[in-house]
Scaffold this motif. Structure first.
Motif, mmCIF file in Angstrom:
data_model
loop_
_atom_site.group_PDB
_atom_site.id
_atom_site.type_symbol
_atom_site.label_atom_id
_atom_site.label_comp_id
_atom_site.label_asym_id
_atom_site.label_seq_id
_atom_site.Cartn_x
_atom_site.Cartn_y
_atom_site.Cartn_z
ATOM 1 N N GLY A 1 33.530 96.128 142.161
ATOM 2 C CA GLY A 1 32.409 95.244 142.413
ATOM 3 C C GLY A 1 31.153 95.955 142.885
ATOM 4 O O GLY A 1 30.075 95.351 142.948
ATOM 5 N N ARG A 2 31.285 97.240 143.223
ATOM 6 C CA ARG A 2 30.131 98.012 143.701
ATOM 7 C C ARG A 2 29.774 99.151 142.746
ATOM 8 O O ARG A 2 28.599 99.509 142.618
ATOM 9 C CB ARG A 2 30.419 98.589 145.084
ATOM 10 N N PHE A 3 30.781 99.738 142.105
ATOM 11 C CA PHE A 3 30.564 100.872 141.209
ATOM 12 C C PHE A 3 30.758 100.435 139.759
ATOM 13 O O PHE A 3 31.565 99.565 139.464
ATOM 14 C CB PHE A 3 31.559 101.999 141.512
ATOM 15 N N THR A 4 30.010 101.082 138.867
ATOM 16 C CA THR A 4 30.148 100.825 137.432
ATOM 17 C C THR A 4 30.178 102.148 136.685
ATOM 18 O O THR A 4 29.281 102.976 136.863
ATOM 19 C CB THR A 4 28.982 99.969 136.915
ATOM 20 N N ILE A 5 31.195 102.303 135.858
ATOM 21 C CA ILE A 5 31.306 103.502 135.023
ATOM 22 C C ILE A 5 30.824 103.172 133.621
ATOM 23 O O ILE A 5 31.052 102.062 133.117
ATOM 24 C CB ILE A 5 32.755 104.033 135.013
ATOM 25 N N SER A 6 30.133 104.109 133.002
ATOM 26 C CA SER A 6 29.674 103.912 131.633
ATOM 27 C C SER A 6 29.591 105.264 130.955
ATOM 28 O O SER A 6 29.589 106.301 131.612
ATOM 29 C CB SER A 6 28.312 103.212 131.615
ATOM 30 N N ARG A 7 29.536 105.228 129.639
ATOM 31 C CA ARG A 7 29.454 106.480 128.896
ATOM 32 C C ARG A 7 28.425 106.353 127.784
ATOM 33 O O ARG A 7 28.267 105.278 127.186
ATOM 34 C CB ARG A 7 30.818 106.890 128.344
ATOM 35 N N ASP A 8 27.721 107.440 127.531
ATOM 36 C CA ASP A 8 26.755 107.519 126.448
ATOM 37 C C ASP A 8 27.154 108.739 125.628
ATOM 38 O O ASP A 8 26.768 109.867 125.946
ATOM 39 C CB ASP A 8 25.336 107.650 126.999
ATOM 40 N N ASP A 9 27.946 108.500 124.612
ATOM 41 C CA ASP A 9 28.463 109.621 123.816
ATOM 42 C C ASP A 9 27.347 110.333 123.055
ATOM 43 O O ASP A 9 27.465 111.513 122.737
ATOM 44 C CB ASP A 9 29.554 109.138 122.867
ATOM 45 N N ALA A 10 26.266 109.630 122.769
ATOM 46 C CA ALA A 10 25.139 110.280 122.093
ATOM 47 C C ALA A 10 24.534 111.361 122.980
ATOM 48 O O ALA A 10 24.022 112.377 122.484
ATOM 49 C CB ALA A 10 24.090 109.249 121.717
#
Length: 127
Positions: free
Chosen positions: A66-75
């Motif tokens: 609820g506080r952290f968000t993981i994301s990825r940008d493979d480009a």
């Protein structure tokens, strides 16, 4: 040479935000699951968040949900960890790690399942 480099750590007041980045060089991240771990002085390394190679599956430890968000940008060959509402107990060295994913929805929760590690970035939450 396969390398992961974290950045974005620093000193922030309680309630503040930071965004950590994990940039890969020497290999492409799109076939790897990525995990963020942290280690505070005198404590064991613990998992924070993980993301599958296709980005479709994520995991958050209860203490950051609820506080952290993981994301990825493979480009950009980069994975991010957006950290909001930071607390003093989030203070630690944060590491990103990569493991080859043979299934697109796979991620690992144990640090010893990961093959490649960054050098870590310090996050300090203090007033």
């Amino acid at each position: 040479q396969l390398q992961l480099v974290e950045s974005g750590g620093g000193l922030v007041q309680p309630g503040g935000s930071l965004r950590l980045s994990c940039a890969a060089s020497g290999f492409t991240l799109d076939r790897y699951a990525i995990g963020w771990f942290r280690q505070a002085p005198g404590k064991e390394r613990e998992v924070v968040s993980c993301v599958s190679s296709n980005g479709g599956s994520t995991y958050y430890a209860e203490y950051v949900k609820g506080r952290f968000t993981i994301s990825r940008d493979d480009a950009k060959n980069t994975v991010y960890l957006q950290m909001n509402s930071l607390k003093p107990e989030d203070t630690a060295v944060y590491y990103c790690a990569a493991v080859k994913a043979y299934f697109t929805d796979f991620y690992a929760l144990r640090w010893d399942e990961y093959n490649y590690w960054g050098q870590g970035t310090q996050v300090t939450v203090s007033s």
